[in-house]
Scaffold this active site. Structure first.
Site, short mmCIF file in Angstrom:
data_model
loop_
_atom_site.label_atom_id
_atom_site.label_comp_id
_atom_site.label_asym_id
_atom_site.label_seq_id
_atom_site.Cartn_x
_atom_site.Cartn_y
_atom_site.Cartn_z
N GLU A 170 4.95 -5.23 7.25
CA GLU A 170 4.23 -4.16 7.95
C GLU A 170 4.73 -3.88 9.36
O GLU A 170 4.72 -2.74 9.82
CB GLU A 170 2.72 -4.46 7.99
N GLY B 132 0.79 -5.00 0.85
CA GLY B 132 -0.40 -5.07 -0.01
C GLY B 132 -0.12 -5.75 -1.34
O GLY B 132 -1.04 -6.27 -1.98
N GLU C 191 -0.31 -9.37 -0.64
CA GLU C 191 -1.74 -9.63 -0.39
C GLU C 191 -2.52 -9.66 -1.71
O GLU C 191 -3.43 -10.47 -1.89
CB GLU C 191 -2.29 -8.56 0.55
N ALA D 192 0.87 -1.17 0.00
CA ALA D 192 0.00 0.00 0.00
C ALA D 192 0.91 1.23 0.00
O ALA D 192 2.05 1.16 0.46
CB ALA D 192 -0.88 -0.01 1.24
N1 CAA Z 1 4.67 3.15 -0.57
C1 CAA Z 1 5.08 4.31 -1.08
N2 CAA Z 1 6.24 4.46 -1.74
C2 CAA Z 1 7.01 3.36 -1.87
C3 CAA Z 1 6.64 2.10 -1.35
C4 CAA Z 1 5.39 2.03 -0.68
N3 CAA Z 1 4.94 0.87 -0.18
N4 CAA Z 1 7.64 1.20 -1.62
C5 CAA Z 1 8.58 1.88 -2.31
N5 CAA Z 1 8.20 3.18 -2.45
C6 CAA Z 1 8.94 4.25 -3.11
C7 CAA Z 1 10.11 4.69 -2.24
O1 CAA Z 1 9.69 5.60 -1.25
C8 CAA Z 1 11.01 5.31 -3.27
O2 CAA Z 1 10.52 6.59 -3.59
P1 CAA Z 1 11.54 7.86 -3.63
O3 CAA Z 1 12.41 7.54 -4.83
O4 CAA Z 1 10.61 9.02 -3.83
O5 CAA Z 1 12.31 7.86 -2.34
C9 CAA Z 1 10.79 4.43 -4.52
O6 CAA Z 1 9.54 3.75 -4.31
C10 CAA Z 1 11.87 3.37 -4.70
O7 CAA Z 1 11.99 2.66 -3.48
P2 CAA Z 1 13.37 2.50 -2.68
O8 CAA Z 1 14.28 3.64 -2.94
O9 CAA Z 1 13.03 2.21 -1.25
O10 CAA Z 1 13.94 1.20 -3.41
P3 CAA Z 1 14.93 0.11 -2.81
O11 CAA Z 1 15.38 -0.73 -3.96
O12 CAA Z 1 15.98 0.72 -1.94
O13 CAA Z 1 14.00 -0.80 -1.83
C11 CAA Z 1 11.99 -1.98 -1.25
C12 CAA Z 1 12.92 -1.52 -2.38
C13 CAA Z 1 12.71 -3.01 -0.35
C14 CAA Z 1 10.76 -2.62 -1.89
C15 CAA Z 1 11.63 -0.74 -0.38
O14 CAA Z 1 11.10 0.27 -1.26
C16 CAA Z 1 10.56 -0.99 0.67
O15 CAA Z 1 10.88 -1.54 1.72
N6 CAA Z 1 9.32 -0.56 0.39
C17 CAA Z 1 8.26 -0.61 1.36
C18 CAA Z 1 7.70 -2.00 1.49
C19 CAA Z 1 6.63 -2.02 2.55
O16 CAA Z 1 6.84 -1.70 3.70
N7 CAA Z 1 5.40 -2.42 2.14
C20 CAA Z 1 4.26 -2.48 3.02
C21 CAA Z 1 3.47 -1.20 2.93
S1 CAA Z 1 2.18 -1.08 4.14
C22 CAA Z 1 0.95 -2.09 3.55
O17 CAA Z 1 1.05 -2.63 2.46
C23 CAA Z 1 -0.23 -2.21 4.48
C24 CAA Z 1 -1.29 -3.12 4.01
O18 CAA Z 1 -1.20 -4.33 4.13
C25 CAA Z 1 -2.50 -2.55 3.47
#
Ligand code: CAA
Length: 260
Positions: free
Chosen positions: A135, A112, A115, A67
């Site tokens: 999460e 998400g 999921e 998400a």
């Molecule tokens: N939401 C918003 N933006 C996101 C994102 C997310 N879930 N995942 C990645 N991005 C964005 C980053 O913020 C980044 O944007 P900027 O360039 O503006 O900084 C861009 O995508 C590229 O990401 P990274 O620079 O972080 O890329 P990376 O290769 O270093 O890492 C990754 C990749 C491991 C996937 C890392 O992006 C990450 O950990 N992302 C978050 C994953 C996460 O926590 N997901 C769960 C979200 S909460 C949820 O989903 C709740 C639910 O069940 C409903």
């Protein structure tokens, strides 16, 4: 139908739907969720000759990285519950869709995104795909069905470990654990999904719809774990820990959780 964040291509009755937010690793913001809802409730059911649907993500790095954290950062507990309930309703539309829906997982499938892949009937992973429910790193729990469907696929032993540790698993381990149906080299995921949809569409369509309905019925328990998850997701959304976890993600640092 026009979409901002989905690309929809029709090839001989097989629709490929690409989530098209590559710069945000295809994170599911509310517009994308709305478009998935419209696609599965209005667009796809009205298409004649539809054989099946392939869901994938734009680019070669991510299927869907979760998400959109930046968007729901400021929600309180009540709004968090509304968000989770909406996500559940949309993912049930996918799970209950009467034609095969296959996730072509071409990179990160986190939160998400994992999921979403789990709500599809089948999953094809590329060798570089990575799955996880991270999460708790944010001080949250999964909100789009992850606490329930991960157990359905993996059993409690591995599911609760992955949910509590936030560890990611690669495609081969996902295959070994029964989370994905096939692992293919990058670039071959859509071809494999197409082959499966062609095979399934040669069978009786009513029978296929009834297989989907009957398999889903197996998981309808008296205790509604999905409803529990909606409430618990809302509870975590309203915490200081989630504000801290999300801020740490955006500022690219380690979170300092206080437990409130
Ligand atoms: N939401 C918003 N933006 C996101 C994102 C997310 N879930 N995942 C990645 N991005 C964005 C980053 O913020 C980044 O944007 P900027 O360039 O503006 O900084 C861009 O995508 C590229 O990401 P990274 O620079 O972080 O890329 P990376 O290769 O270093 O890492 C990754 C990749 C491991 C996937 C890392 O992006 C990450 O950990 N992302 C978050 C994953 C996460 O926590 N997901 C769960 C979200 S909460 C949820 O989903 C709740 C639910 O069940 C409903």
């Amino acid at each position: 139908m026009n979409y901002e964040n989905l690309l929809v291509q029709d090839s001989d009755g097989i629709l490929t739907v690409t989530i098209n937010r590559e710069k945000a690793l295809n994170a599911l913001n509310s517009q994308t969720m709305l478009e998935l809802q419209r696609f599965f409730s209005e667009d796809a059911p009205g298409r004649s000759g539809l054989k099946g649907i392939i869901l994938t993500g734009a680019g070669d790095k991510a299927f869907v990285a979760g998400a959109d954290i930046k968007e729901f950062l400021a929600l309180d507990a009540g709004q968090g519950q509304v968000m989770a309930q909406r996500g559940h309703d949309i993912f049930f539309l996918i799970e209950r869709f009467p034609k095969p829906v296959i996730a072509a997982v071409n990179g990160f499938a986190l939160g998400g995104g994992c999921e979403l892949a789990m709500a599809c009937h089948l999953r094809i992973a590329t060798e570089n795909a990575r799955f996880g429910q991270p999460e708790v790193n944010l001080g949250l729990i999964p909100g789009y069905g992850g606490t329930q469907r991960l157990i359905q696929y993996l059993g409690k032993t591995k599911a609760i470990e992955l949910l509590m540790t936030a560890d990611m698993i690669g495609a081969e381990e996902a295959y070994r654990l029964g989370l994905v149906n096939y692992v293919v080299p990058p670039g071959q995921e859509t071809a494999k999904a197409t082959e499966l949809i062609r095979k399934i569409s040669s069978k009786g369509p009513v029978a296929i719809a009834k297989v989907i309905e009957s398999v889903n019925a197996y998981f309808q328990y008296d205790e509604d774990g999905f409803a529990r998850e909606v409430k618990a997701f809302g509870d975590t959304t309203g915490t200081e820990d989630f504000r801290e976890g999300a801020a740490a993600f955006i500022e690219k640092r380690k979170p300092d959780f206080k437990g409130r």
